[in-house]
Structures are given as C-alpha cells and as structure tokens.
Scaffold this active site. Sequence first.
Site, PDB file in Angstrom:
ATOM      1  N   LYS A  26       0.844  -1.197   0.000  1.00  0.00           N
ATOM      2  CA  LYS A  26       0.000   0.000   0.000  1.00  0.00           C
ATOM      3  C   LYS A  26       0.878   1.245   0.000  1.00  0.00           C
ATOM      4  CE  LYS A  26      -3.622  -0.422   2.643  1.00  0.00           C
ATOM      5  NZ  LYS A  26      -4.175  -0.583   4.010  1.00  0.00           N
ATOM      6  N   ARG A  96      -2.886   3.321   8.713  1.00  0.00           N
ATOM      7  CA  ARG A  96      -3.218   2.160   7.891  1.00  0.00           C
ATOM      8  C   ARG A  96      -2.056   1.177   7.882  1.00  0.00           C
ATOM      9  NH1 ARG A  96      -4.407   4.955   2.195  1.00  0.00           N
ATOM     10  NH2 ARG A  96      -5.670   3.077   1.905  1.00  0.00           N
ATOM     11  N   GLY A 105      -6.282 -10.209   8.403  1.00  0.00           N
ATOM     12  CA  GLY A 105      -5.771 -10.522   9.737  1.00  0.00           C
ATOM     13  C   GLY A 105      -5.006  -9.353  10.310  1.00  0.00           C
ATOM     14  N   MET A 107      -4.275  -5.299  11.205  1.00  0.00           N
ATOM     15  CA  MET A 107      -5.128  -4.313  11.869  1.00  0.00           C
ATOM     16  C   MET A 107      -6.007  -3.549  10.882  1.00  0.00           C
ATOM     17  SD  MET A 107      -4.141  -0.948  13.920  1.00  0.00           S
ATOM     18  CE  MET A 107      -4.473   0.032  12.497  1.00  0.00           C
ATOM     19  N   ARG A 346      -3.563  -0.892  -6.592  1.00  0.00           N
ATOM     20  CA  ARG A 346      -2.749  -2.119  -6.697  1.00  0.00           C
ATOM     21  C   ARG A 346      -3.187  -2.850  -7.962  1.00  0.00           C
ATOM     22  NH1 ARG A 346      -5.703  -4.773  -1.479  1.00  0.00           N
ATOM     23  NH2 ARG A 346      -7.776  -4.242  -2.174  1.00  0.00           N
ATOM     24  N   HIS A 468     -10.999 -29.460   0.014  1.00  0.00           N
ATOM     25  CA  HIS A 468     -11.249 -30.740  -0.630  1.00  0.00           C
ATOM     26  C   HIS A 468     -12.150 -30.565  -1.846  1.00  0.00           C
ATOM     27  CE1 HIS A 468     -13.475 -34.573  -1.136  1.00  0.00           C
ATOM     28  NE2 HIS A 468     -12.289 -35.102  -0.906  1.00  0.00           N
ATOM     29  N   ARG A 617      -4.611 -45.283 -28.963  1.00  0.00           N
ATOM     30  CA  ARG A 617      -4.800 -46.553 -28.258  1.00  0.00           C
ATOM     31  C   ARG A 617      -5.612 -47.458 -29.168  1.00  0.00           C
ATOM     32  NH1 ARG A 617      -5.637 -42.326 -24.352  1.00  0.00           N
ATOM     33  NH2 ARG A 617      -4.419 -42.647 -22.454  1.00  0.00           N
ATOM     34  N   ARG A 673      -0.100 -47.318 -30.793  1.00  0.00           N
ATOM     35  CA  ARG A 673       0.398 -48.246 -29.789  1.00  0.00           C
ATOM     36  C   ARG A 673      -0.250 -49.608 -29.969  1.00  0.00           C
ATOM     37  NH1 ARG A 673      -0.869 -46.989 -23.630  1.00  0.00           N
ATOM     38  NH2 ARG A 673      -2.933 -47.679 -24.302  1.00  0.00           N
ATOM     39  N   GLU A 800       7.611 -46.530 -19.358  1.00  0.00           N
ATOM     40  CA  GLU A 800       6.600 -46.436 -18.310  1.00  0.00           C
ATOM     41  C   GLU A 800       6.871 -47.406 -17.171  1.00  0.00           C
ATOM     42  OE1 GLU A 800       2.743 -47.364 -19.948  1.00  0.00           O
ATOM     43  OE2 GLU A 800       3.597 -48.755 -21.392  1.00  0.00           O
ATOM     44  N   SER A 819       8.439 -42.635 -25.787  1.00  0.00           N
ATOM     45  CA  SER A 819       7.341 -41.778 -25.343  1.00  0.00           C
ATOM     46  C   SER A 819       7.089 -42.110 -23.876  1.00  0.00           C
ATOM     47  CB  SER A 819       6.086 -42.043 -26.175  1.00  0.00           C
ATOM     48  OG  SER A 819       5.026 -41.268 -25.670  1.00  0.00           O
ATOM     49  N   GLY A 821       5.254 -42.735 -20.794  1.00  0.00           N
ATOM     50  CA  GLY A 821       3.889 -43.012 -20.343  1.00  0.00           C
ATOM     51  C   GLY A 821       3.840 -42.699 -18.861  1.00  0.00           C
ATOM     52  N   THR A 822       3.644 -41.418 -18.561  1.00  0.00           N
ATOM     53  CA  THR A 822       3.842 -40.996 -17.165  1.00  0.00           C
ATOM     54  C   THR A 822       2.717 -41.433 -16.236  1.00  0.00           C
ATOM     55  OG1 THR A 822       3.063 -38.852 -17.901  1.00  0.00           O
ATOM     56  CG2 THR A 822       5.426 -39.097 -17.555  1.00  0.00           C
ATOM     57  N   ASN A 823       1.575 -41.875 -16.776  1.00  0.00           N
ATOM     58  CA  ASN A 823       0.553 -42.411 -15.867  1.00  0.00           C
ATOM     59  C   ASN A 823       1.075 -43.689 -15.224  1.00  0.00           C
ATOM     60  OD1 ASN A 823      -1.071 -40.354 -16.772  1.00  0.00           O
ATOM     61  ND2 ASN A 823      -2.199 -41.653 -18.196  1.00  0.00           N
ATOM     62  N   ASP A 824       1.472 -44.648 -16.085  1.00  0.00           N
ATOM     63  CA  ASP A 824       2.001 -45.898 -15.548  1.00  0.00           C
ATOM     64  C   ASP A 824       3.346 -45.686 -14.859  1.00  0.00           C
ATOM     65  OD1 ASP A 824       0.301 -48.143 -15.770  1.00  0.00           O
ATOM     66  OD2 ASP A 824       0.436 -47.998 -17.951  1.00  0.00           O
ATOM     67  N   CYS A 886       3.233 -39.031 -23.403  1.00  0.00           N
ATOM     68  CA  CYS A 886       1.837 -39.227 -23.784  1.00  0.00           C
ATOM     69  C   CYS A 886       0.946 -39.479 -22.578  1.00  0.00           C
ATOM     70  CB  CYS A 886       1.701 -40.356 -24.797  1.00  0.00           C
ATOM     71  SG  CYS A 886       2.258 -41.940 -24.163  1.00  0.00           S
ATOM     72  N   TYR A 906       8.208 -33.266 -28.022  1.00  0.00           N
ATOM     73  CA  TYR A 906       6.796 -32.886 -28.006  1.00  0.00           C
ATOM     74  C   TYR A 906       6.116 -33.380 -26.727  1.00  0.00           C
ATOM     75  CZ  TYR A 906       5.759 -37.736 -29.180  1.00  0.00           C
ATOM     76  OH  TYR A 906       5.671 -39.096 -29.141  1.00  0.00           O
TER      77      TYR A 906
END
Length: 949
Positions: A26, A96, A105, A107, A346, A468, A617, A673, A800, A819, A821-824, A886, A906
């Site tokens: 401020k 202020r 929180g 003053m 601001r 959540h 797939r 694949r 993977e 490639s 396979g970051t899920n697996d 992928c 890529y």
Amino acid sequence: MPNYVYSFGGGKAAGNASQKNLLGGKGANLHEMTHIGLPVPPGFTITTEVCTYYYGKKHTYPPELMSQLKSAVKKIENLTGMKFGSAQNPLLVSVRSGARSSMPGMMDTILNLGLNDATVEGLIEQTGNPRFVYDSYRRFVQMYGDVVLGMKPESKDDSDPFEEIIIAKKKLRGVETDTELTADDLRELAGEFKDAIHSRTGKHFPQDPEAQLWGAISAVFGSWMNDRANVYRRLNGIPESWGTAVNVQAMVFGNMGVDSGTGVAFTRNPATGENAFYGEYLMNAQGEDVVAGTRTPLPMSAMEKDNPKMYAQLMRVRKILERHYKDMMDIEFTIQQGTLYMLQCRIGKRTGFAAIRIAVEMVNEKLITPADALMRIEPEQLNQLLRPIFNTEEKSAAISEGRLLATGLNAGPGAASGRVYFTAEDAFLAHTRGERVILARNETSPEDIKGMDAAEGIVTSRGGMTSHAALVARQMGKVCVAGCEALQIDNKKRVMHIAVPHDTETHYPHLAAHLETVSDGEAKRTFIRINEGGFISLDGSTGEVILGEVQTQPSEVLRVLIYKTLDAANSPVYKIYERLMKWADSTRTLGVRSNSDQPDQCRNAIAFGAEGIGLCRTEHMFFGGDRIDAVREMILAETTEGRRAALAKILPYQRNDFLEIFRVMNGKPCTMRTLDPPLHEFLPHTEKEINDLAKSLGISPETITRRMDDLREVNPMLGFRGCRLGLLYPEITEMQARAIFEAASAAKKEGIRVNPEIMIPLVGHVNELKSQTDVVRKMAETVAKETGMKVPYLTGTMIEIPRAALTADAIANVAQFFSFGTNDLTQTTYGLSRDDSNKFMPFYLEHDILPRDPFQAIDRDGVGRLMKIAVEDGRGVNPGLKLGICGEHGGEPTSVEFCHTLGLNYVSCSPFRIPIARLAAARAALAYPAKKSPRTRAAATKKKKAVRK
Ligand code: ADP
Ligand code: MG
Ligand code: MG
C-alpha cells in the site's frame, strides 16, 4: 542515520513502487501515485524495518524514530496548512497497515485520528457542520476502541458492544437508521462509547492526539503477530521476518455532504476483462461504508450521469494509472467537496477470462508485448474459454430479476445448472434418475466423491481454493463455487437459506414464493429458501450462485473449432483466442500432439492445434460396432489357429480405422500403440451377455466362464498386459502391424502422406522390445512386397516402467523414439494404483504429505529423475532419438514446463487440453530460453572470427 520514515505529498515522494519490501504494498503505491502526479493526500510511511526492530528489541522503537516521525508530521502540516492537535485548525490522519501483499488478519484502518473533545469544537467552527464532525468523532472512538483498546465482542456469538449502544440510542429516539440520528445524538454516542471502553477494558480513551498516534502505530505492529495474521502467513508461506509497514496520511472526507463520497473501482471489468471502468461508490460516506454493505452503493455509470465532472477526474486517473503500471488496477478513492483524492491502488485481481482479454487487448493497445501477455496468462485460465458458458442474456436477465443469491470463490470454471441436493447419496440417486444435479455441502470429504462425480457442479459454504471440494472438483473437471458463506446449508434438513433485505419482495415480487420470514426475538429476518430438488445455477468462473435455471451453451471458441458455427468466428472472444494462440505457437519450441483414437477425435485435435498424434490406443477401436464379438472370439480361442481366424475378422476394421485416421492427419506423425490392456477387460460381465456370446460363438457358457477364470488376475495393472501379450501371442501384434501398413499404403495410393510411428507398450527389458520390433519390421516387409509400395515408419517404445528408464541406453539402441507413459510410470515409481488413490490422495494433499497429486503434475524428484536418466542415456547412444510424453501430464502446465527443460520434442495430451499445452510450452520457452548447444556456439565463434578476418 538510518531513515525509518518516508514522506510523500505535494508531488514529491521519498519512495516508489519498487520498494514494496521496505514500504509495504500500500505504501509503495501511495509513493508511486504521488510521483506520477495523482492527487494523493500527503502522509508518510514507517518502514517494515521498524517492525523488525520492534520484535527484535522487546517491543521498543529505534531511538531515531521519534524525531523522524515528528518532522514527517510537520511536513504534512506544511502541505495542508493544518496542525496536528490544534483546537482551531486540527489536522486529522488515518493510520493504515500495509504488508508486502495485502494480508487479511492485519489491523483495520483507523480514520479521523486526532479528534478529541477540544479539536471537535475547532472542526465544527471550521466546517459549520456539527453532524459531520460528531459522526466522524464517534466513528473514531469506535474504531480506536475496537482495534487499539481491545473492545472486541467477548465471543463470536456476542454482539458488538458499540452496536448495542447504537441500537439502544435509535430505540430511545424512535428511529430506524443511523442517518436519522441528530448531531446531538451522535455527540452523546461518542461519550457513551468512551464510558463503555473504560468500564469494559479499564482503559481511558486518550485525548492527546500524539498518544492516539503512538497507540495506533503500536496496534499495527502488534497485529503482525496476532493469531489470524499468523495463520494466514503459515498458509501462504509468508515469512514472519517480512514485517508490516504503517502508513499515516492526512484525512480527506467523503462524508462532508452531497458533493462528497467514496468508492472502489477497477480500471477494467475484472470479471469479463472489458475495457470499461468498473466500480461502485457512495455519496456522503466514509471509508469502508462501500464494502460494509449497510448502504447499497451505486455503479459508476450513475456517477457518469449525475456527476460528470467527478467522473471525468476519475477517467483521467484511470488512463494515467494504466499507462504507468501497464496493467489493470484496483483503486480506492474519496471525493471531498468535488475534489478527487486517491487513497490506494494495486494490480487488480481478475477471473481467468478477464486475464486473457486484458492481456491480449493491452498488446493491441501497445501497452505490453506479446511475450508479456503470454507470461500473464496462466495456461489453466484458458479453460474458461473452453468450458460451457451461460447464455449471456439469460444470465443477465436472472441477475436483474434479483436471482443472484451469493458469490463465493471461483474454484472450478464453467457453467452448470441443475437441481440441488444436499448429500452425496441423494445427488447420486437423482443422477441415476436422469436429473442434472448440483451438490451443495458445507464442505466435502472423501465420502462425497460419488456424489461429486454425479453432479454437474458443486457448491460449498466453507473452505477455500484448496479445500477438498475445490481440489477434487478441478481434478474431475467439475464446475465449483467454494466458500460461499452466504449460503446457510442444512444438510440434515435438506434445505438452504440465504438472508436477503426485508424489502426484497417489493423490488422482486416474483421471488415471493421463495421468500420466508423468520422472527428472531423482536427482529424479523427474511430469507430465500431453497428446498432439495430446486433449481440453482453455478458460474464457476465468477463464483456466482443463481436461483433457478439458466441455459448453458458451448463457449464461442468451441462453437468455432468443434461445432463449426461460423457466427462465433467474429466474436471478440474467439478473436482473442486466435491471437493469443498465434503468439504462443511462434514462441514455443516444444511440439504439441494429441492422444486420440478415433477419426473425429483426431479432427477435434487438429482444430485445437495438434501437430500429430502422440498416442492412438488401438484397442479403443475394438469396441465399435460388432467387432467386439470378434475380439472376444480371439481372446477365448484356445489355439493359435483359432486366434488367427478371429484376428482375421478384426483386421479389416482396424485397417479402415487407421486409413481414416491417416486421411484426417494428412502426413502429420501418428503414434500407434499396440495392444496394451489385460484381456479380461474385453470380456462380457453379465450372465445374459455370456449366454449371448456363447450362442453366437457356438460354445458353452461354461467354456466362457472357465476361460474368464483363467484370465482373472490378482493385480491386472502389473499382470499379463502390454508387450507381454504380443510376446506370447505375436499374431496379435502381426495383425495390428498389418492393419497399419496396409492402411498406410492405401492412403499413400490416394496421394496422402503418411507418417506412422509404431509404439510397443510396457517394455521393461530391451529383449522385449527387440522381439516385438522384429515382428513389426517383418510385417512391414511382407506388406511392402504384397502392395509393391514402401511406407516410411518408425518403431519405438513407451517408457513407463522404472527399469526401462534405468536401461534406456540399451533400449535406445533398438528404439527410434521414446514416449514417456507418465501415468504408468507414476504408478510403478510410487508403487500405487491411480484408481485406488482416491481413497487417500485428498487426505495426502490436504495435510501436505504430498505437495501435489503426482497423477496431475509430474513428480520431478522421483518420476522426473527417471525421465532425466532416460533422456540423457537414450540420447547418449542415439542422438537422433525422438522424445515425447503421452501421459495425461502432457497437458498440465508445470509438467509441460518440465518436459521443455528436459529437451523433449513434443508433449501429447487429450484434445481439450491442447490449447493449454501450447500456451504452457510458450511460457516455458520464455522462462527457459534454449541454451545454445556447444556445437552451435562453436560454429558461431568460428563465424565471428571469419567475419573479423
Ligand atoms: P484496507 O487495506 O482494509 O483496504 P485501507 O487502509 O485501504 O484498508 O483503508 C480502508 C479505507 O479507509 C480506504 O479505502 C479509504 O476509503 C479509507 N481511508 C484510509 N485512509 C484515508 C484517508 N487518509 N482519508 C480518507 N479516507 C481514508
Ligand atoms: Mg484499502
Ligand atoms: Mg501405460
């Protein structure tokens, strides 16, 4: 001598906007506004170093402070021609607080400091307006008592002690509102407030203005360590050592009559981004009256009409601010008898939608560069251009009909409309009845997942952007409004209430059916009541909750790209999207591909800007039409011949699918694949299905159930799947490879370029890849002989399994591409199953066990480390190795950035995330410009030398 006090006023300021650390946000901006010639009441800032000193030295001040403060007060006196503490011509100030970033929180601001029983008289003489003066005095005593002397209500349910005194006074006088109280009433109130302070706290309200000032300054520094501020700091990672600054500033009065007022505004619309001044103000009002909700403020358009001169002053300020800060600003101002004063500015908070529009339009206005615009837009904010939106006319009609119930946090973008339910079970059941459902909870917990999944949108009355509900909703892609405190939700009674003004029915007669009046002692309170099953609508992009149904529709961008409705092509929103994406594409170095299995998905992917397919797939094609029967026949076959016969039936389907995909992709690379999931996923579930299948295959149902038992696995994720299937049943890989190559040569015959990349899943050992690659290569030769046509292709593998990453050098000798396979890879690195992680992941995130869900953002330390090893070792033996990702991470901005820094070629993600990936890739390129490789650097020096010669 260290300088602890920075003055501003009269066009000069000791500090500037870059000094937020020293002067607080401020303060720094008050100095900056003074510099650029805006009308700021003079004042001074006590630096954050004093706060640090105060806590380091047992709540004492640096010895120099006293004299520095005195001379700073003197400067204000000189500039204003008034005198602090003078009974004839008193200077009043505000005190202020101001940390580096605004911090709830801290003053509350104290206004009108310097008033006492003597200065009050002087001010009355000066202004000839006793009502104004006594109103200011009683406000000051109230604020001072509250924040400095500790006149807080004793518990949360207790009413404010000052409010009680005001209510008693109004009752005695037989009036309803504060404005009906006379000057004498207000004078009496100030006295009664002082008595109440003394009897409750034992402290006297200080008459000496200097004592008032030191009391207020100490209260600001004291509030840096109060409970609320501590909690906020902990949650937001703000270190205690930062400290707060204190701003002391000459008062200007918005409550000095009908040509005075106060307001807050944004230089552009923070919800839509429209380049139009946006704000609210109140005439004859002071300080926080605008936000306090006691009187209804007016929109800026009213000022333009009623007070064009004032409005013109504000418009001038707006222009200066935007030219200077090159951003949309949030301002607080006061008008004293026709003259405008700036009290705060601001960078303004905004929705994602507004962020995009403002950034693009500011480039058009030459305020910022395209690179600035790219860096200002969070990639996820693009979602707000893609998710369904409300029909604009219907929504504004709903709001003008008084149906805006409340506004909470815009936790999950998009628009949703449906019937409200108050428990997860009810929501789930209503959904199975075919209703569109909104789930309303005070807060959600893991038991609510089923109901959240069934709902179009989720609204909660408690919790923030990381509650959540907000986390899970964003993960599920649901519309969510969180922390909407105005909703009084009773999950047991299945009803919710929203308090509304008494006169709601007079203004909005058609709301009568929803209104309910409750007597609460003497007071009557009015509510809108919404029962289970009633319609409400949520705007997750703005946080608005609306009564009743509002039609939703696809966004303008989707209407153009996916539904090909040309009318939207000229809409400002689409044009903005187009420009932004053009800048992103010319900036990024990372390619962006799509995970698509079907021709129409591929068409969408291209519309969203995909440069190829990163993952097709092939098994997803198994479910279409009656081909599943042939697939099941293949799985149930007990001999190789039986399997081959069934596969021969599948072949034409697969070939056609591939051909259509090649046509759509028209020469863009397509990673196909081979079969990946465990076979039992394709088998029937119900008894009827089993009997039907048995009949059509001419075998007994028992044979089928026996075979199903054979295939059942304890842990299918780690079982008989991926390349393991192709190794034991090479005829499956052969058929798939044949389908690809036959389709490719057919496409080529049509004059279409083809670029297939055949990918083997779940490889852990190089021998697995070798064996499957042989099958593919042999088939390529066979088809080439049969058709007399050679097609170009690559073979490669998914990475993977941790072992694949760790032995990447061996694997890269065989593979032409990797490639990730970051899920697996995440499942196998963490040793946890994603489908089961819902049981504990929300807990982990809420309790900071994990900083982020590793299935959303790549875990750089673990999974990322494996990727790095694979990239370095793979390219080490095979410099031409093509690298991509992928997994779903390919569309998540921080993961895209990580892929950029790893030097992948890529990323690939689902079609709807492609624009996000494009923007994320551009931002990564700006944040991490490519380092010149040693080779190019050597070449560059050679060139330079040559030039010099
Ligand atoms: P916050 O950080 O809560 O916004 P501020 O310090 O900005 O607190 O003060 C709140 C409001 O008090 C301001 O927006 C303004 O309306 C009023 N105010 C503060 N200082 C002055 C002053 N010197 N003169 C008039 N009004 C003031
Ligand atoms: Mg403020
Ligand atoms: Mg996999």
